[in-house]
Design a protein around this motif. Structure first.
Motif, PDB file in Angstrom:
ATOM      1  N   VAL A   7      10.964 -13.581  -4.136  1.00 10.05           N
ATOM      2  CA  VAL A   7      10.628 -12.560  -3.148  1.00 10.05           C
ATOM      3  C   VAL A   7       9.484 -13.114  -2.316  1.00 10.05           C
ATOM      4  O   VAL A   7       8.447 -13.500  -2.850  1.00 10.05           O
ATOM      5  CB  VAL A   7      10.186 -11.255  -3.833  1.00 10.05           C
ATOM      6  N   ARG A   8       9.683 -13.180  -1.008  1.00  8.63           N
ATOM      7  CA  ARG A   8       8.638 -13.703  -0.124  1.00  8.63           C
ATOM      8  C   ARG A   8       8.190 -12.612   0.847  1.00  8.63           C
ATOM      9  O   ARG A   8       9.004 -11.828   1.338  1.00  8.63           O
ATOM     10  CB  ARG A   8       9.154 -14.929   0.639  1.00  8.63           C
ATOM     11  N   TYR A   9       6.899 -12.590   1.132  1.00  3.97           N
ATOM     12  CA  TYR A   9       6.359 -11.513   1.960  1.00  3.97           C
ATOM     13  C   TYR A   9       7.027 -11.475   3.329  1.00  3.97           C
ATOM     14  O   TYR A   9       7.275 -10.387   3.876  1.00  3.97           O
ATOM     15  CB  TYR A   9       4.843 -11.640   2.122  1.00  3.97           C
ATOM     16  N   GLU A  10       7.332 -12.616   3.899  1.00  3.70           N
ATOM     17  CA  GLU A  10       7.928 -12.632   5.238  1.00  3.70           C
ATOM     18  C   GLU A  10       9.231 -11.848   5.278  1.00  3.70           C
ATOM     19  O   GLU A  10       9.586 -11.247   6.302  1.00  3.70           O
ATOM     20  CB  GLU A  10       8.169 -14.078   5.694  1.00  3.70           C
ATOM     21  N   SER A  29      11.193   7.381  -2.896  1.00  2.00           N
ATOM     22  CA  SER A  29       9.777   7.747  -2.916  1.00  2.00           C
ATOM     23  C   SER A  29       8.851   6.552  -3.148  1.00  2.00           C
ATOM     24  O   SER A  29       7.633   6.705  -3.129  1.00  2.00           O
ATOM     25  CB  SER A  29       9.525   8.795  -4.007  1.00  2.00           C
ATOM     26  N   MET A  30       9.415   5.370  -3.353  1.00  4.01           N
ATOM     27  CA  MET A  30       8.587   4.192  -3.583  1.00  4.01           C
ATOM     28  C   MET A  30       7.868   3.766  -2.307  1.00  4.01           C
ATOM     29  O   MET A  30       8.396   3.948  -1.204  1.00  4.01           O
ATOM     30  CB  MET A  30       9.441   3.018  -4.069  1.00  4.01           C
ATOM     31  N   PRO A  31       6.678   3.186  -2.419  1.00  2.00           N
ATOM     32  CA  PRO A  31       6.037   2.586  -1.244  1.00  2.00           C
ATOM     33  C   PRO A  31       6.957   1.538  -0.622  1.00  2.00           C
ATOM     34  O   PRO A  31       7.795   0.945  -1.314  1.00  2.00           O
ATOM     35  CB  PRO A  31       4.769   1.950  -1.818  1.00  2.00           C
ATOM     36  N   LYS A  32       6.797   1.304   0.662  1.00  3.27           N
ATOM     37  CA  LYS A  32       7.742   0.469   1.398  1.00  3.27           C
ATOM     38  C   LYS A  32       7.961  -0.897   0.765  1.00  3.27           C
ATOM     39  O   LYS A  32       9.109  -1.348   0.617  1.00  3.27           O
ATOM     40  CB  LYS A  32       7.282   0.305   2.850  1.00  3.27           C
ATOM     41  N   GLN A  33       6.889  -1.600   0.395  1.00  7.11           N
ATOM     42  CA  GLN A  33       7.059  -2.940  -0.160  1.00  7.11           C
ATOM     43  C   GLN A  33       7.891  -2.905  -1.431  1.00  7.11           C
ATOM     44  O   GLN A  33       8.789  -3.730  -1.624  1.00  7.11           O
ATOM     45  CB  GLN A  33       5.702  -3.591  -0.425  1.00  7.11           C
ATOM     46  N   ALA A  34       7.623  -1.952  -2.301  1.00 11.01           N
ATOM     47  CA  ALA A  34       8.379  -1.842  -3.544  1.00 11.01           C
ATOM     48  C   ALA A  34       9.810  -1.396  -3.276  1.00 11.01           C
ATOM     49  O   ALA A  34      10.752  -1.882  -3.917  1.00 11.01           O
ATOM     50  CB  ALA A  34       7.691  -0.855  -4.484  1.00 11.01           C
ATOM     51  N   ARG A  35       9.997  -0.484  -2.340  1.00 13.60           N
ATOM     52  CA  ARG A  35      11.340   0.030  -2.043  1.00 13.60           C
ATOM     53  C   ARG A  35      12.261  -1.069  -1.521  1.00 13.60           C
ATOM     54  O   ARG A  35      13.444  -1.129  -1.883  1.00 13.60           O
ATOM     55  CB  ARG A  35      11.258   1.172  -1.027  1.00 13.60           C
ATOM     56  N   SER A  63      10.467 -12.620  -9.868  1.00 10.57           N
ATOM     57  CA  SER A  63       9.624 -13.683  -9.319  1.00 10.57           C
ATOM     58  C   SER A  63       9.427 -13.566  -7.812  1.00 10.57           C
ATOM     59  O   SER A  63      10.326 -13.170  -7.077  1.00 10.57           O
ATOM     60  CB  SER A  63      10.243 -15.058  -9.623  1.00 10.57           C
ATOM     61  N   GLY A  64       8.246 -13.939  -7.380  1.00 14.92           N
ATOM     62  CA  GLY A  64       7.950 -13.958  -5.961  1.00 14.92           C
ATOM     63  C   GLY A  64       6.844 -14.947  -5.656  1.00 14.92           C
ATOM     64  O   GLY A  64       6.235 -15.524  -6.559  1.00 14.92           O
ATOM     65  N   ALA A  65       6.604 -15.150  -4.375  1.00 14.23           N
ATOM     66  CA  ALA A  65       5.555 -16.067  -3.926  1.00 14.23           C
ATOM     67  C   ALA A  65       4.287 -15.277  -3.614  1.00 14.23           C
ATOM     68  O   ALA A  65       4.350 -14.162  -3.082  1.00 14.23           O
ATOM     69  CB  ALA A  65       6.010 -16.824  -2.686  1.00 14.23           C
ATOM     70  N   PRO A  66       3.124 -15.823  -3.955  1.00 16.67           N
ATOM     71  CA  PRO A  66       1.865 -15.119  -3.642  1.00 16.67           C
ATOM     72  C   PRO A  66       1.635 -15.033  -2.142  1.00 16.67           C
ATOM     73  O   PRO A  66       2.053 -15.905  -1.382  1.00 16.67           O
ATOM     74  CB  PRO A  66       0.812 -15.989  -4.325  1.00 16.67           C
ATOM     75  N   ASP A  67       0.983 -13.972  -1.734  1.00 14.11           N
ATOM     76  CA  ASP A  67       0.637 -13.798  -0.321  1.00 14.11           C
ATOM     77  C   ASP A  67      -0.459 -12.746  -0.230  1.00 14.11           C
ATOM     78  O   ASP A  67      -0.387 -11.716  -0.901  1.00 14.11           O
ATOM     79  CB  ASP A  67       1.869 -13.343   0.487  1.00 14.11           C
ATOM     80  N   ASP A  68      -1.457 -12.988   0.587  1.00  8.20           N
ATOM     81  CA  ASP A  68      -2.566 -12.049   0.712  1.00  8.20           C
ATOM     82  C   ASP A  68      -2.160 -10.728   1.348  1.00  8.20           C
ATOM     83  O   ASP A  68      -2.932  -9.763   1.333  1.00  8.20           O
ATOM     84  CB  ASP A  68      -3.709 -12.675   1.515  1.00  8.20           C
TER      85      ASP A  68
END
Length: 354
Positions: free
Chosen positions: A224-227, A282-288, A311-316
């Motif tokens: 899972v990548r933030y982009e 009802s989940m927050p957008k990132q989790a949904r 698994s995902g990549a770290p991102d601030d």
């Protein structure tokens, strides 16, 4: 996960997370979940590997207009599995992983003990100098050389004693270079195993071959990548770990790392999905966005480790409080799907067209 090369997970950190009101830190980013004597894997050797096999030939590839950082659209990682039939042994496999165990987002923002939370990706520029990598398991590793700089990001940080995955993404070549148990050595690197994946190709690794992951699959493909979340959509399956698998492997995996024969255990490569009945609204957008991807594309069992670690990549930019909502999901919210109807060839990750 390969138990002989891992440390025991730090006991009590889960309790720390439960009481943490700020950023959550993932134990897998700095330790080795599930690597205890009770979950150690066995096989032909310490990593469940078989006899040496010839080095694979170059992978044929299609020339895309550009490189999105994704495998081809017809690849199994990107297959919609929301309508596939449930595997007849789904209930037993879910129970063996842990029906009551919570999902754990093994990525986030910030650091823990100086290490990024997740499996980092180092994007290298065109023309990055390629260096020699020496492998402990050379017979199942792509020889290289690899365009991995000396300062490449290491899972768990430079002093980590866990998996120490290193992933280099060369967008100009549309390839990813992945190492397991990677350490700088002279002007190059040494590693337990390594693999090169052409993101323009559906070809799988040779039967019986590992990669930087126990399953023989690409780690990068399932992160899972933030982009992706920022764009509003994840359009691929997600990498997941489980405590124990049985011998053999399920397509698209190419490698087994267990000698267990219990039919109730999943195999490496097994595909699961979040049940359509699970309410994620009802989940927050990132989790949904992550949860909805697990409904449509599912998760792929890629390695041994703690149950339901995705698994995902770290991102601030990750909101750890939002991601924590994924912990409301448990194993009973998932089902194993039968992917046999997607197979075109056991040597290819391409899927049948509907």
């Amino acid at each position: 996960m390969r138990a002989p090369l891992r440390t025991v997970a730090i006991v009590g950190f889960v309790a720390f997370l439960a009481g943490c009101g700020g950023r959550s830190a993932s134990p897998a980013a700095f330790s080795t979940p599930g690597a205890s004597p009770s979950t150690a894997v066995t096989g032909a050797d310490a990593l469940g590997r078989g006899p040496a096999r010839p080095t694979p030939t170059a992978t044929p590839s299609r020339a895309p207009a550009g490189c999105s950082g994704q495998l081809p659209a017809d690849n199994v990682w990107r297959a919609d599995v929301s309508k596939l039939p449930v595997h007849p042994r789904s209930a037993a496999m879910v129970a063996s992983i842990g029906a009551g165990a919570a999902v754990h987002p093994d990525f986030g923002s910030g650091t823990y003990e100086g290490a990024p939370i997740g499996i980092p990706v180092t994007t290298v520029p065109a023309g990055q100098k390629k260096v020699t990598v020496s492998f402990e398991y050379a017979s199942e590793s792509d020889k290289g050389p690899y365009p991995i700089p000396a300062n490449a990001k290491i899972e768990g940080g430079p002093q980590a004693d866990g998996d120490r995955h290193v992933i280099a993404f060369d967008r100009s070549a549309c390839k990813v270079y992945e190492l397991f148990s990677a350490f700088p050595q002279g002007g190059g690197w040494r590693a337990g195993s390594g693999a090169v994946f052409d993101l323009r190709s559906d070809k799988l690794r040779p039967a019986g071959w590992t990669s930087a992951d126990a399953s023989g699959l690409s780690i990068f493909a399932g992160l899972v990548r933030y982009e992706e979340v920022a764009a509003g959509r994840i359009d691929h399956a997600i990498r997941i770990t489980v405590p124990k698998t049985r011998s053999g492997y399920t397509w698209p995996a190419t490698h087994s790392a267990s000698s267990a024969t219990d039919a109730g255990l999943p195999q490496l490569g097994q595909r699961l999905r979040l049940k359509a009945s699970v309410n994620t609204s009802s989940m927050p957008k990132q989790a949904r966005i992550v949860a909805d991807a697990m409904k449509r594309y599912g998760v792929i069992v890629a390695d041994h480790g703690s149950a339901w670690f995705i698994s995902g990549a770290p991102d601030d930019h990750w909101d750890n409080d939002a991601l924590r909502a994924l912990k409301s999901l448990t194993g009973s919210d998932f089902e194993v799907v039968d992917t046999s109807g997607l197979v075109v060839s056991k040597t290819s990750g391409a899927v049948k067209r509907p």
